[in-house]
Design a protein around this motif. Structure first.
Motif, PDB file in Angstrom:
ATOM      1  N   ARG A  24      43.650  33.030  39.050  1.00 11.71           N
ATOM      2  CA  ARG A  24      45.054  32.984  39.467  1.00 11.71           C
ATOM      3  C   ARG A  24      45.321  33.806  40.713  1.00 11.71           C
ATOM      4  O   ARG A  24      46.279  33.564  41.425  1.00 11.71           O
ATOM      5  CB  ARG A  24      45.957  33.475  38.349  1.00 11.71           C
ATOM      6  CG  ARG A  24      45.746  34.942  38.100  1.00 11.71           C
ATOM      7  CD  ARG A  24      46.579  35.446  36.981  1.00 11.71           C
ATOM      8  NE  ARG A  24      46.177  34.859  35.724  1.00 11.71           N
ATOM      9  CZ  ARG A  24      46.982  34.730  34.686  1.00 11.71           C
ATOM     10  NH1 ARG A  24      48.213  35.129  34.775  1.00 11.71           N
ATOM     11  NH2 ARG A  24      46.563  34.204  33.578  1.00 11.71           N
ATOM     12  N   TYR A  28      47.025  31.959  43.916  1.00  2.26           N
ATOM     13  CA  TYR A  28      48.362  32.322  44.376  1.00  2.26           C
ATOM     14  C   TYR A  28      48.347  33.366  45.465  1.00  2.26           C
ATOM     15  O   TYR A  28      49.387  33.843  45.871  1.00  2.26           O
ATOM     16  CB  TYR A  28      49.209  32.801  43.194  1.00  2.26           C
ATOM     17  CG  TYR A  28      49.409  31.726  42.157  1.00  2.26           C
ATOM     18  CD1 TYR A  28      48.850  31.850  40.894  1.00  2.26           C
ATOM     19  CD2 TYR A  28      50.119  30.579  42.456  1.00  2.26           C
ATOM     20  CE1 TYR A  28      49.011  30.859  39.949  1.00  2.26           C
ATOM     21  CE2 TYR A  28      50.286  29.595  41.519  1.00  2.26           C
ATOM     22  CZ  TYR A  28      49.726  29.725  40.267  1.00  2.26           C
ATOM     23  OH  TYR A  28      49.883  28.746  39.332  1.00  2.26           O
ATOM     24  N   ILE A  30      47.411  36.521  45.477  1.00  4.12           N
ATOM     25  CA  ILE A  30      47.836  37.875  45.114  1.00  4.12           C
ATOM     26  C   ILE A  30      46.719  38.828  45.484  1.00  4.12           C
ATOM     27  O   ILE A  30      45.586  38.656  45.082  1.00  4.12           O
ATOM     28  CB  ILE A  30      48.107  37.960  43.599  1.00  4.12           C
ATOM     29  CG1 ILE A  30      49.151  36.940  43.201  1.00  4.12           C
ATOM     30  CG2 ILE A  30      48.567  39.339  43.216  1.00  4.12           C
ATOM     31  CD1 ILE A  30      49.336  36.825  41.722  1.00  4.12           C
ATOM     32  N   LYS A  31      47.049  39.856  46.275  1.00  6.12           N
ATOM     33  CA  LYS A  31      45.987  40.715  46.778  1.00  6.12           C
ATOM     34  C   LYS A  31      45.946  42.072  46.103  1.00  6.12           C
ATOM     35  O   LYS A  31      44.942  42.764  46.122  1.00  6.12           O
ATOM     36  CB  LYS A  31      46.167  40.937  48.284  1.00  6.12           C
ATOM     37  CG  LYS A  31      45.930  39.705  49.120  1.00  6.12           C
ATOM     38  CD  LYS A  31      44.452  39.528  49.378  1.00  6.12           C
ATOM     39  CE  LYS A  31      44.127  38.159  49.916  1.00  6.12           C
ATOM     40  NZ  LYS A  31      44.373  38.015  51.341  1.00  6.12           N
ATOM     41  N   TYR A  32      47.067  42.518  45.539  1.00  6.84           N
ATOM     42  CA  TYR A  32      47.114  43.864  44.978  1.00  6.84           C
ATOM     43  C   TYR A  32      47.621  43.797  43.549  1.00  6.84           C
ATOM     44  O   TYR A  32      48.602  43.121  43.269  1.00  6.84           O
ATOM     45  CB  TYR A  32      48.024  44.731  45.835  1.00  6.84           C
ATOM     46  CG  TYR A  32      48.294  46.106  45.251  1.00  6.84           C
ATOM     47  CD1 TYR A  32      49.583  46.472  44.876  1.00  6.84           C
ATOM     48  CD2 TYR A  32      47.269  47.021  45.097  1.00  6.84           C
ATOM     49  CE1 TYR A  32      49.842  47.716  44.352  1.00  6.84           C
ATOM     50  CE2 TYR A  32      47.517  48.267  44.555  1.00  6.84           C
ATOM     51  CZ  TYR A  32      48.803  48.614  44.194  1.00  6.84           C
ATOM     52  OH  TYR A  32      49.055  49.848  43.667  1.00  6.84           O
ATOM     53  N   ASP A  34      49.160  45.907  40.596  1.00  8.19           N
ATOM     54  CA  ASP A  34      49.850  47.166  40.394  1.00  8.19           C
ATOM     55  C   ASP A  34      49.622  47.665  38.971  1.00  8.19           C
ATOM     56  O   ASP A  34      49.862  46.919  38.016  1.00  8.19           O
ATOM     57  CB  ASP A  34      51.345  46.938  40.643  1.00  8.19           C
ATOM     58  CG  ASP A  34      52.094  48.229  40.774  1.00  8.19           C
ATOM     59  OD1 ASP A  34      53.326  48.174  40.835  1.00  8.19           O
ATOM     60  OD2 ASP A  34      51.450  49.290  40.826  1.00  8.19           O
ATOM     61  N   ASP A  37      52.725  47.585  36.509  1.00  6.12           N
ATOM     62  CA  ASP A  37      53.344  46.345  36.056  1.00  6.12           C
ATOM     63  C   ASP A  37      52.713  45.942  34.733  1.00  6.12           C
ATOM     64  O   ASP A  37      51.852  45.055  34.683  1.00  6.12           O
ATOM     65  CB  ASP A  37      53.104  45.296  37.143  1.00  6.12           C
ATOM     66  CG  ASP A  37      53.908  44.049  36.908  1.00  6.12           C
ATOM     67  OD1 ASP A  37      53.822  43.151  37.754  1.00  6.12           O
ATOM     68  OD2 ASP A  37      54.617  43.982  35.884  1.00  6.12           O
ATOM     69  N   GLU A  39      53.740  44.409  32.019  1.00  3.98           N
ATOM     70  CA  GLU A  39      53.953  43.081  31.431  1.00  3.98           C
ATOM     71  C   GLU A  39      52.946  42.102  31.980  1.00  3.98           C
ATOM     72  O   GLU A  39      52.445  41.233  31.284  1.00  3.98           O
ATOM     73  CB  GLU A  39      55.382  42.589  31.721  1.00  3.98           C
ATOM     74  CG  GLU A  39      56.431  43.293  30.913  1.00  3.98           C
ATOM     75  CD  GLU A  39      56.092  43.375  29.437  1.00  3.98           C
ATOM     76  OE1 GLU A  39      56.186  44.468  28.867  1.00  3.98           O
ATOM     77  OE2 GLU A  39      55.681  42.345  28.861  1.00  3.98           O
ATOM     78  N   PHE A  40      52.629  42.250  33.256  1.00  2.00           N
ATOM     79  CA  PHE A  40      51.635  41.385  33.871  1.00  2.00           C
ATOM     80  C   PHE A  40      50.242  41.716  33.359  1.00  2.00           C
ATOM     81  O   PHE A  40      49.437  40.834  33.071  1.00  2.00           O
ATOM     82  CB  PHE A  40      51.698  41.554  35.386  1.00  2.00           C
ATOM     83  CG  PHE A  40      50.743  40.703  36.135  1.00  2.00           C
ATOM     84  CD1 PHE A  40      49.733  41.273  36.887  1.00  2.00           C
ATOM     85  CD2 PHE A  40      50.837  39.328  36.099  1.00  2.00           C
ATOM     86  CE1 PHE A  40      48.846  40.477  37.598  1.00  2.00           C
ATOM     87  CE2 PHE A  40      49.956  38.531  36.803  1.00  2.00           C
ATOM     88  CZ  PHE A  40      48.956  39.109  37.549  1.00  2.00           C
ATOM     89  N   LYS A  43      48.688  40.332  29.944  1.00  2.00           N
ATOM     90  CA  LYS A  43      48.096  39.001  29.857  1.00  2.00           C
ATOM     91  C   LYS A  43      46.578  39.073  29.769  1.00  2.00           C
ATOM     92  O   LYS A  43      45.932  38.123  29.342  1.00  2.00           O
ATOM     93  CB  LYS A  43      48.455  38.195  31.088  1.00  2.00           C
ATOM     94  CG  LYS A  43      49.908  37.922  31.225  1.00  2.00           C
ATOM     95  CD  LYS A  43      50.134  36.755  32.160  1.00  2.00           C
ATOM     96  CE  LYS A  43      51.599  36.459  32.255  1.00  2.00           C
ATOM     97  NZ  LYS A  43      52.188  36.856  33.483  1.00  2.00           N
TER      98      LYS A  43
END
Lengths: 88, 118
Positions: A24, A28, A30-32, A34, A37, A39-40, A43
């Motif tokens: 993913r 998408y 996404i490079k960083y 965090d 975060d 909730e992310f 997963k």
């Protein structure tokens, strides 16, 4: 010679397509990742709070390592537990 | 001058004023040693995922700053000496991280907030 789709087998062979797994982060852009975060990050954990293997999450090696480092930082900072039984 | 991010956890028994005084102490220390504060974000009281020093809640504080690289050792020593701080974590921010933080502050919607199922 009978065509392939006319041959009947005793037990029908499974023809279902494997679900396409992709990274993913690459898809998408996404490079960083965090560590704050959570909730992310949840997963990528199972119900016991353990990291999921790459073959289940579909991540590429580079991003699986980044996820792993982020989760370990979050665990250090008591944002995620080390062991638990009811994460999700 | 590198960009760093500090996350510090303080005991929950601190009052508002004491917390602000603590924050000020560290920001002043950073500025006195040649750093600049980019952003300070006190999260406030939050539940911990596991008890630390028998406490189940604590006050979180996130600080973004840019400083010369020798500042961090001194800052760590300050945190270790402080009785009120429970944990601290200093992260180096690379260019992607800096971009991410700037975007987050300005309220732009990220692509990773779209719920992508695991």
């Amino acid at each position: 010679m009978a065509k392939a789709n006319e041959i009947k087998y005793l037990t029908a062979i499974k023809q279902e397509q494997p679900k396409k797994k992709f990274c993913r982060f690459k898809k998408y852009g996404i490079k960083y990742i965090d560590y704050k975060d959570i909730e992310f990050l949840k997963k990528f954990l199972n119900e016991q709070g353990k990291l999921l293997p790459r073959r289940l999450t579909g991540n590429s090696l580079k991003y699986q390592r980044k996820v792993s480092i982020a989760i370990k930082k979050a665990r250090q900072m008591a944002l995620l537990p080390f062991v638990t039984d009811l994460l999700k | 001058m590198n960009n760093y991010e500090l996350m510090a956890i303080f005991t929950p028994v601190l009052s508002e004023d004491e917390f602000k005084a603590s924050q000020k102490k560290y920001t002043d220390f950073i500025e006195a040693n040649g750093g600049t504060i980019t952003y300070s974000n006190p999260w406030g009281l939050k539940s911990l995922a596991y008890p630390i020093q028998k406490k189940t809640t604590a006050i979180y504080w996130v600080l973004e700053y840019s400083a010369p690289s020798d500042l961090n050792e001194k800052l760590k020593v300050q945190f270790l000496r402080d009785d009120q701080s429970l944990r601290h974590l200093i992260t180096v921010l690379d260019k992607h991280a800096v971009e991410y933080n700037a975007k987050k502050r300005s309220g732009v919607k990220h692509s990773d907030t779209e719920k992508v199922e695991a």
